[in-house]
Design a protein around this motif. Sequence first.
Motif, PDB file in Angstrom:
ATOM      1  N   PHE A   1      65.114  27.605  15.641  1.00 26.96           N
ATOM      2  CA  PHE A   1      66.202  27.261  16.556  1.00 26.96           C
ATOM      3  C   PHE A   1      66.002  27.936  17.906  1.00 26.96           C
ATOM      4  O   PHE A   1      66.565  27.519  18.922  1.00 26.96           O
ATOM      5  CB  PHE A   1      67.537  27.684  15.951  1.00 26.96           C
ATOM      6  CG  PHE A   1      68.723  27.063  16.623  1.00 26.96           C
ATOM      7  CD1 PHE A   1      68.882  25.680  16.654  1.00 26.96           C
ATOM      8  CD2 PHE A   1      69.677  27.849  17.263  1.00 26.96           C
ATOM      9  CE1 PHE A   1      69.962  25.109  17.290  1.00 26.96           C
ATOM     10  CE2 PHE A   1      70.770  27.280  17.888  1.00 26.96           C
ATOM     11  CZ  PHE A   1      70.918  25.900  17.895  1.00 26.96           C
ATOM     12  N   ARG A   2      65.101  28.950  17.933  1.00 24.59           N
ATOM     13  CA  ARG A   2      64.825  29.639  19.185  1.00 24.59           C
ATOM     14  C   ARG A   2      64.215  28.691  20.218  1.00 24.59           C
ATOM     15  O   ARG A   2      64.477  28.800  21.416  1.00 24.59           O
ATOM     16  CB  ARG A   2      63.859  30.803  18.910  1.00 24.59           C
ATOM     17  CG  ARG A   2      63.632  31.710  20.112  1.00 24.59           C
ATOM     18  CD  ARG A   2      62.533  32.758  19.843  1.00 24.59           C
ATOM     19  NE  ARG A   2      62.813  33.504  18.626  1.00 24.59           N
ATOM     20  CZ  ARG A   2      62.028  33.464  17.540  1.00 24.59           C
ATOM     21  NH1 ARG A   2      60.941  32.715  17.557  1.00 24.59           N
ATOM     22  NH2 ARG A   2      62.324  34.169  16.488  1.00 24.59           N
ATOM     23  N   VAL A   3      63.383  27.751  19.745  1.00 26.24           N
ATOM     24  CA  VAL A   3      62.735  26.837  20.695  1.00 26.24           C
ATOM     25  C   VAL A   3      63.752  25.884  21.305  1.00 26.24           C
ATOM     26  O   VAL A   3      63.546  25.358  22.408  1.00 26.24           O
ATOM     27  CB  VAL A   3      61.604  26.038  20.009  1.00 26.24           C
ATOM     28  CG1 VAL A   3      60.523  26.964  19.483  1.00 26.24           C
ATOM     29  CG2 VAL A   3      62.136  25.145  18.907  1.00 26.24           C
ATOM     30  N   VAL A   4      64.867  25.649  20.606  1.00 25.25           N
ATOM     31  CA  VAL A   4      65.927  24.811  21.171  1.00 25.25           C
ATOM     32  C   VAL A   4      66.722  25.615  22.192  1.00 25.25           C
ATOM     33  O   VAL A   4      67.026  25.136  23.299  1.00 25.25           O
ATOM     34  CB  VAL A   4      66.848  24.284  20.050  1.00 25.25           C
ATOM     35  CG1 VAL A   4      68.006  23.477  20.648  1.00 25.25           C
ATOM     36  CG2 VAL A   4      66.054  23.429  19.070  1.00 25.25           C
ATOM     37  N   LEU A   5      67.046  26.875  21.826  1.00 22.13           N
ATOM     38  CA  LEU A   5      67.832  27.717  22.736  1.00 22.13           C
ATOM     39  C   LEU A   5      67.081  28.017  24.025  1.00 22.13           C
ATOM     40  O   LEU A   5      67.698  28.153  25.096  1.00 22.13           O
ATOM     41  CB  LEU A   5      68.202  29.023  22.029  1.00 22.13           C
ATOM     42  CG  LEU A   5      69.159  28.895  20.822  1.00 22.13           C
ATOM     43  CD1 LEU A   5      69.381  30.257  20.181  1.00 22.13           C
ATOM     44  CD2 LEU A   5      70.489  28.300  21.263  1.00 22.13           C
ATOM     45  N   THR A   6      65.767  28.130  23.932  1.00 22.10           N
ATOM     46  CA  THR A   6      64.986  28.452  25.133  1.00 22.10           C
ATOM     47  C   THR A   6      64.578  27.204  25.911  1.00 22.10           C
ATOM     48  O   THR A   6      63.893  27.299  26.927  1.00 22.10           O
ATOM     49  CB  THR A   6      63.714  29.234  24.749  1.00 22.10           C
ATOM     50  OG1 THR A   6      62.980  28.477  23.777  1.00 22.10           O
ATOM     51  CG2 THR A   6      64.072  30.596  24.175  1.00 22.10           C
ATOM     52  N   GLY A   7      64.980  26.030  25.447  1.00 22.85           N
ATOM     53  CA  GLY A   7      64.737  24.809  26.177  1.00 22.85           C
ATOM     54  C   GLY A   7      63.362  24.205  26.007  1.00 22.85           C
ATOM     55  O   GLY A   7      63.031  23.208  26.662  1.00 22.85           O
ATOM     56  N   ARG A   8      62.532  24.789  25.119  1.00 20.91           N
ATOM     57  CA  ARG A   8      61.206  24.211  24.910  1.00 20.91           C
ATOM     58  C   ARG A   8      61.289  22.877  24.168  1.00 20.91           C
ATOM     59  O   ARG A   8      60.417  22.023  24.304  1.00 20.91           O
ATOM     60  CB  ARG A   8      60.328  25.194  24.142  1.00 20.91           C
ATOM     61  CG  ARG A   8      59.804  26.339  25.002  1.00 20.91           C
ATOM     62  CD  ARG A   8      58.960  27.298  24.195  1.00 20.91           C
ATOM     63  NE  ARG A   8      59.794  28.153  23.352  1.00 20.91           N
ATOM     64  CZ  ARG A   8      59.323  29.020  22.474  1.00 20.91           C
ATOM     65  NH1 ARG A   8      58.005  29.131  22.307  1.00 20.91           N
ATOM     66  NH2 ARG A   8      60.129  29.774  21.754  1.00 20.91           N
TER      67      ARG A   8
END
Length: 767
Positions: free
Chosen positions: A425-432
């Motif tokens: 979910f980190r890649v979603v939060l960071t916009g990647r």
Amino acid sequence: MDEKPSNGVKGLRHWRYDLSAGLQVALVSLPLSLGIAIASGAPPVTGVISAIIAGLIFPFLGGAYVTISGPAAGLAPALLSGMLLLGGGDLAAGYPLLLVAICLTGLLQILLAFMNAGRFAIFLPVTVVEAMLAAIGIMIILKQIPPLFGDLSPVAPTTVDSILKLPHTLLNIEPTVFLIGAVCLFLMFYLNATRRQWMKRIPPPLFVALLGLVLATVFGLETVYLITMPESLLQGGITVPAFGEVMNRPELWINLLIVVITLTLIDGIESLATIAAVDKIDPYQRKSNPNITLRAMGVSNMLSSLAGGLTIIPGGVKSRVNIDAGGRTLWANFYNAIFLILFLLVATDLIAMIPLAAIAAILIYVGWRLCEYKVFRKTYAIGRDQMVIFLITVGAILATDLLWGILIGMAAEVLMLAYLLTPSFRVVLTGRLSFSQSLELLARNFMGLFRNPIIKVHGDTRDGRPHYDVSVGSLVCFNLLPFDKLLQQLPEDAGLSIIVTESGRIIDHTAMEYLHQLQEESLRAQRPFELLGMEKYYQFTQHSLSARMHDAALVKREARLSARAEEMHQFARLHGLQFDPATLAELNAHDFVYLRRGDHKQERNVMTGHYRDWMLRAFDYSHTAAPDYYAEHQHTLVIVKPAEPVSGLPDMVLAPGHYLKSYLVNYQELELPESLGFPEGYRLYAPSTHDGVIAAAGRLRGFLARHPGVYLEVRKNAVLTFRPDRELEMPEGIEELLEIIEYCLEGSPSPADDNVSGADPAEEGAS
């Protein structure tokens, strides 16, 4: 003999070996069959009837070679549950109905065999199968604790009820019965663990049953605590399936269907897993046919049910006894049945004197071997992901039943793979990635678990033979079937390259086992094989068969070497050798007899290169060996081979004592002349008897004199040596083993001034 023994009429030429093995199998089979029937809630004699029918039928239907079929402890919980379900809690009423379910199970197995359904077993995750066996072991133990303590109250219908029943059992101990059971249980563990071979001349199950008989007679145990046998086998020992009752009671049909599906699933899974395990310890390295075996089990089950018997599957314990006793073909199974018939005819009264507590002790030991802590330790070593699936499956089976537990275990495997492929979910939060893109990626990866993994097949000719390059994506248990089907369609002699592409995301544990077996089979058939692209997949653990995910960044990260790896690395640098700390699957390129045995064969800390103009390969080797399939044995092995073949170095084995004798099936023992002065206890085995073998052994005597107790094998001009009584060698120990090169050279002296010191012969299987 150079050829591999075959079944049928040709197999009768091995009757001396099979007859002796059949007797030893019967001595183990008798108490086990009685116990399995009791654990299943059936009359004890039905277990022996099942074993007899299996032995009389299986050799004529084939499918395997040294596998002994009969009733198995693994199906006892399913049979007991089915009997209680169909009989409404009444075992006596449920047994004739269960026989109908067994007959229908056999019919369904025959139909599945004709549909080539044996190949569908590839869908089952390996860990789920092993968890099923562990759960069965726990269930057997819980069910047998009451009779061990003398509690003869009605059997608990579920595992949870068995646990809740334990306080009642502990409060109602029969001291005499418990004393007999405790002594028998201790001896089952002690006799199976001891390395003193003379204590195992009588099979432990038979010894414990006979001891229980003696103790029951001495203490005057009441008949209610003894095995019940019919006065006449034909009149009181055979129960007929209640086909008429089933037809007249439609309300039974759904429950009957559930029992048939459960028995078919468990029977099929355990049968296919057992024959695969037995093939790995077959000294002749023959390969069983799963579909023919499935058909043979179906016919056997139908005939067994008509005679009032239980379900029949290949048995691992009895098959191991057969191999150790020198059995070569399925005729050993036939002779086993003949001896069981004789036992029933002449020893029925003695069988009726065996206490139930002694049988409970035997079954508790069998259950323990299925679920002991080493099983859990081995699973954890493969990967934490597999440990989670293992525990979920075991818990689900114990909380529900075998059928639902297996289905829940397979669902857990699907969810685990889906979770591993889910973007953080980190890649979603960071916009990647946007949220919709992450869901799309997850869906694509999830569907890939069930999609045909084959991307491209390219065929050409290499070195004058056809060769195929097969490019694949993600490989997991759920998409192995089309991959396997493709490989079956390729010519058997064609070379094969499996290319794992970067478009793949994951290779699970089951797929890794499949690829390793494919490597072994190709090597055995001398078929060119290579596995490419694995270097970009991150390995979950150091176990060679652990799951892997595509992650080039993690792969490039240099792993910190362990103390042992550092030690081996220093040795390799000192001698100008290449070093690889990775854990690899052992492939036995030289076909050494020692490396044929066991399972889960791995090598790590591998040193390769030239040493004194010889090609050297030294490594830490580990494997599991029957009957303890979950305990890892370790040794440091040294393999040397001359750059050019050395004359006068024929194939042979110089072993301390009778070490590995049962695996030297194509070898014969040669007498060592006393004049050579070999260390005490050494034995020489070779495929031929020409004088060159004795002469070559004489050259090697000096090495054995300097380092007594080592195992030494020459195969195809390569030499393998190690110390069976040691685990991992220190660097100086490896230096000592490398001295073998000096004694292999033609014309090398056999030093007369060597200090020949005797060594205690290593017992077979000590490694």
